[in-house]
Design an enzyme around this catalytic site. Sequence first.
Site, PDB file in Angstrom:
ATOM      1  N   ASP A 204     -38.775 -25.095  16.964  1.00 21.76           N
ATOM      2  CA  ASP A 204     -39.059 -25.739  16.332  1.00 21.76           C
ATOM      3  C   ASP A 204     -39.439 -27.066  16.932  1.00 21.76           C
ATOM      4  OD1 ASP A 204     -37.723 -28.401  14.670  1.00 21.76           O
ATOM      5  OD2 ASP A 204     -36.130 -28.561  16.459  1.00 21.76           O
TER       6      ASP A 204
ATOM      7  N   ASP B 212     -38.982 -31.115  16.957  1.00 20.14           N
ATOM      8  CA  ASP B 212     -37.949 -32.326  17.799  1.00 20.14           C
ATOM      9  C   ASP B 212     -37.328 -32.136  18.431  1.00 20.14           C
ATOM     10  OD1 ASP B 212     -40.543 -34.408  16.218  1.00 20.14           O
ATOM     11  OD2 ASP B 212     -39.064 -33.937  14.011  1.00 20.14           O
TER      12      ASP B 212
END
Length: 235
Positions: free
Chosen positions: A17, A19
């Site tokens: 991922d 953020d």
Amino acid sequence: MDFIQPPPQRWQSAIIDLDGTMVDTLGDFDVALNRMLTELGRPALERTTIEHMVGKGSEHLIHSALVHGGLGAEQASAQLPMAYEHYQRHYLSINGAHSAVYPGVLEGLAGLRARGLRLACLTNKPLAFARPLLQAKGLDGFFECVFGGDSFERKKPDPLPLLKTCEALGSAPAQTLMVGDSQNDGLAARAAGCPVALVTYGYNHGEPIEGAPHDRLLDSLADLLLPDAGSGLAH
């Protein structure tokens, strides 16, 4: 699935991922979102409030900000297209300027690549935001492919983006590690059949990360390289 016990074969790939996992982008969200709200004549939001809204895609973030500012859900939905246009313009103008790579990310990514894993970045952030951010932070070279929240029909926590990313990497879900920072990542990984490790420092809508589905918690991406990480990652 027991993440601690090594499987018969080492992991083939990892999906990371963006953020809250690799880059602390809360400052970017703060600036772009509040510039948008000012332009629309809506009240500004505190950074701690924004943090609880991040993680489910830009549309959800903008809609939540408009509702928090006093609009009803239907009013916010009606304003969403115009608000998104303003937000996109402001975000692209400052993308990466108020963000920083978390400690241990570069070491972790380099170590995973050195161990032969194929890497993909999968984020709910729009792809037009994700690619420039990875490039600006010197992370783009680690990934064979990058997918955003608008790359597929559905976003995390739906398993579809993970399954499609596994296809792109050429690895089975059971041999593809998901690394994220929120319940969205944990739920998506569980539904897709991927093992999942969650970082303890990211954005999880204000909820304790321990309550999200996970096989392992990490204080740093570099922790994946420790001898006790299991799963055939360290050897």
